[in-house]
Design a protein around this motif. Sequence first.
Motif, PDB file in Angstrom:
ATOM      1  N   UNK A 105     -17.971  -2.486  -1.954  1.00 23.93           N
ATOM      2  CA  UNK A 105     -16.769  -3.107  -2.520  1.00 23.93           C
ATOM      3  C   UNK A 105     -17.099  -4.415  -3.228  1.00 23.93           C
ATOM      4  N   UNK A 106     -18.162  -5.086  -2.822  1.00 26.23           N
ATOM      5  CA  UNK A 106     -18.626  -6.241  -3.588  1.00 26.23           C
ATOM      6  C   UNK A 106     -19.092  -5.806  -4.969  1.00 26.23           C
ATOM      7  N   UNK A 107     -19.801  -4.691  -5.025  1.00 31.38           N
ATOM      8  CA  UNK A 107     -20.303  -4.189  -6.307  1.00 31.38           C
ATOM      9  C   UNK A 107     -19.171  -3.817  -7.258  1.00 31.38           C
ATOM     10  N   UNK A 108     -18.166  -3.083  -6.745  1.00 28.23           N
ATOM     11  CA  UNK A 108     -17.087  -2.680  -7.647  1.00 28.23           C
ATOM     12  C   UNK A 108     -16.230  -3.880  -8.023  1.00 28.23           C
ATOM     13  N   UNK A 109     -16.186  -4.906  -7.159  1.00 28.88           N
ATOM     14  CA  UNK A 109     -15.464  -6.119  -7.508  1.00 28.88           C
ATOM     15  C   UNK A 109     -16.162  -6.893  -8.607  1.00 28.88           C
ATOM     16  N   UNK A 110     -17.478  -7.009  -8.510  1.00 24.91           N
ATOM     17  CA  UNK A 110     -18.242  -7.712  -9.542  1.00 24.91           C
ATOM     18  C   UNK A 110     -18.155  -7.008 -10.890  1.00 24.91           C
ATOM     19  N   UNK A 111     -18.012  -5.691 -10.858  1.00 24.24           N
ATOM     20  CA  UNK A 111     -17.927  -4.925 -12.099  1.00 24.24           C
ATOM     21  C   UNK A 111     -16.482  -4.710 -12.547  1.00 24.24           C
ATOM     22  N   UNK A 112     -15.531  -5.275 -11.813  1.00 25.68           N
ATOM     23  CA  UNK A 112     -14.147  -5.221 -12.235  1.00 25.68           C
ATOM     24  C   UNK A 112     -13.497  -3.855 -12.109  1.00 25.68           C
ATOM     25  N   UNK A 113     -13.991  -3.029 -11.195  1.00 23.85           N
ATOM     26  CA  UNK A 113     -13.412  -1.705 -11.026  1.00 23.85           C
ATOM     27  C   UNK A 113     -12.103  -1.771 -10.222  1.00 23.85           C
ATOM     28  N   UNK A 114     -11.336  -0.696 -10.310  1.00 25.44           N
ATOM     29  CA  UNK A 114     -10.034  -0.628  -9.655  1.00 25.44           C
ATOM     30  C   UNK A 114     -10.198  -0.490  -8.144  1.00 25.44           C
ATOM     31  N   UNK A 115      -9.439  -1.287  -7.396  1.00 21.93           N
ATOM     32  CA  UNK A 115      -9.523  -1.257  -5.936  1.00 21.93           C
ATOM     33  C   UNK A 115      -8.659  -0.156  -5.334  1.00 21.93           C
ATOM     34  N   UNK A 116      -7.483   0.060  -5.900  1.00 22.79           N
ATOM     35  CA  UNK A 116      -6.482   0.931  -5.267  1.00 22.79           C
ATOM     36  C   UNK A 116      -7.015   2.324  -4.996  1.00 22.79           C
ATOM     37  N   UNK A 117      -7.670   2.929  -5.994  1.00 21.51           N
ATOM     38  CA  UNK A 117      -8.121   4.311  -5.820  1.00 21.51           C
ATOM     39  C   UNK A 117      -9.286   4.434  -4.851  1.00 21.51           C
ATOM     40  N   UNK A 118      -9.914   3.304  -4.507  1.00 22.19           N
ATOM     41  CA  UNK A 118     -11.021   3.343  -3.550  1.00 22.19           C
ATOM     42  C   UNK A 118     -10.539   3.207  -2.106  1.00 22.19           C
ATOM     43  N   UNK A 119      -9.290   2.764  -1.918  1.00 18.92           N
ATOM     44  CA  UNK A 119      -8.818   2.496  -0.563  1.00 18.92           C
ATOM     45  C   UNK A 119      -8.728   3.756   0.295  1.00 18.92           C
ATOM     46  N   UNK A 120      -8.406   4.885  -0.324  1.00 17.33           N
ATOM     47  CA  UNK A 120      -8.338   6.134   0.450  1.00 17.33           C
ATOM     48  C   UNK A 120      -9.714   6.494   0.994  1.00 17.33           C
ATOM     49  N   UNK A 121     -10.742   6.379   0.146  1.00 17.93           N
ATOM     50  CA  UNK A 121     -12.107   6.650   0.610  1.00 17.93           C
ATOM     51  C   UNK A 121     -12.492   5.674   1.724  1.00 17.93           C
ATOM     52  N   UNK A 122     -12.106   4.406   1.557  1.00 15.90           N
ATOM     53  CA  UNK A 122     -12.430   3.398   2.559  1.00 15.90           C
ATOM     54  C   UNK A 122     -11.762   3.714   3.892  1.00 15.90           C
ATOM     55  N   UNK A 123     -10.494   4.098   3.852  1.00 23.22           N
ATOM     56  CA  UNK A 123      -9.766   4.387   5.090  1.00 23.22           C
ATOM     57  C   UNK A 123     -10.403   5.540   5.850  1.00 23.22           C
ATOM     58  N   UNK A 124     -10.728   6.614   5.133  1.00 24.15           N
ATOM     59  CA  UNK A 124     -11.352   7.769   5.775  1.00 24.15           C
ATOM     60  C   UNK A 124     -12.753   7.427   6.258  1.00 24.15           C
ATOM     61  N   UNK A 125     -13.508   6.718   5.418  1.00 19.73           N
ATOM     62  CA  UNK A 125     -14.874   6.354   5.790  1.00 19.73           C
ATOM     63  C   UNK A 125     -14.921   5.453   7.010  1.00 19.73           C
ATOM     64  N   UNK A 126     -14.020   4.458   7.069  1.00 16.50           N
ATOM     65  CA  UNK A 126     -13.995   3.552   8.221  1.00 16.50           C
ATOM     66  C   UNK A 126     -13.630   4.304   9.493  1.00 16.50           C
ATOM     67  N   UNK A 127     -12.659   5.206   9.396  1.00 19.24           N
ATOM     68  CA  UNK A 127     -12.267   5.986  10.563  1.00 19.24           C
ATOM     69  C   UNK A 127     -13.418   6.871  11.032  1.00 19.24           C
ATOM     70  N   UNK A 128     -14.109   7.504  10.079  1.00 22.69           N
ATOM     71  CA  UNK A 128     -15.236   8.366  10.449  1.00 22.69           C
ATOM     72  C   UNK A 128     -16.366   7.556  11.071  1.00 22.69           C
ATOM     73  N   UNK A 129     -16.656   6.380  10.486  1.00 21.09           N
ATOM     74  CA  UNK A 129     -17.736   5.541  10.991  1.00 21.09           C
ATOM     75  C   UNK A 129     -17.488   5.123  12.435  1.00 21.09           C
ATOM     76  N   UNK A 130     -16.293   4.584  12.699  1.00 19.19           N
ATOM     77  CA  UNK A 130     -15.973   4.152  14.057  1.00 19.19           C
ATOM     78  C   UNK A 130     -15.879   5.357  14.992  1.00 19.19           C
ATOM     79  N   UNK A 131     -15.286   6.444  14.504  1.00 19.13           N
ATOM     80  CA  UNK A 131     -15.157   7.642  15.333  1.00 19.13           C
ATOM     81  C   UNK A 131     -16.500   8.198  15.758  1.00 19.13           C
TER      82      UNK A 131
END
Length: 225
Positions: A151-177
């Motif tokens: 997310x630091x990389x996509x922020x530095x490159x000015x990419x859209x955050x909203x469409x990445x949040x779904x991947x983040x939510x699933x990824x975080x749940x899978x990681x902790x799970x």
Amino acid sequence: MRQFLSGALPFYALAGLAICMYLVLYKTNLFDLNAIVQDATGSSWFPVFIFVCVLLEAVFPYFGYFPGTALILMSVALNPKPADVSVFFAAWLAIITGAVLSYGQARFFRPLLQRVASKAALSRCESLLDAYGPYARIALFVHPNACAMYFTAIGLLGRNLTRELAYLSVGAAASVGILFVVVTRLVASVGATDDGELQVLLAAALVAIGTLVGLYAAWRPARAV
């Protein structure tokens, strides 16, 4: 070789940091982390404790490798009962919050990056993200530090955050799970204990994942040719 290293090195670096923390936490007499976690698991504030620790780990690059994930592992290993839904949710929310904060601070410093970096360098980063961005999302399923770096990389490159949040939510749940499932299985087989073996296993897993990602990064350009 260059393609392999570009894919594998970030995971190798995380594994190296995990081993460094293992040496600091378990091979020195600075403090007894087991005792700290045992005391924390008996408190009603334990989910807050986990949230803060994982959040520190999930904000890049200020805290480097803070042992937030290690504390999740230890909390389950030392006393599986407190590792309930509240702890899972606290860790999940901390990873998401840390990744969003990493994105925000990267967007804040983006004007500075545009001043010091050449247009050619920025264009190369853009092309790399376009080529490997979908595969970089695998990192979201691995570790809070990896989420923060992505997310630091996509922020530095000015990419859209909203469409990445779904991947983040699933990824975080899978990681902790995955952490919960693996550690509870280990606890069931060897009993409630932790002398650092779980931290070493985490480092080994990061090395294995990094190797696979590096091999794929090296194989994909060759296939394209």
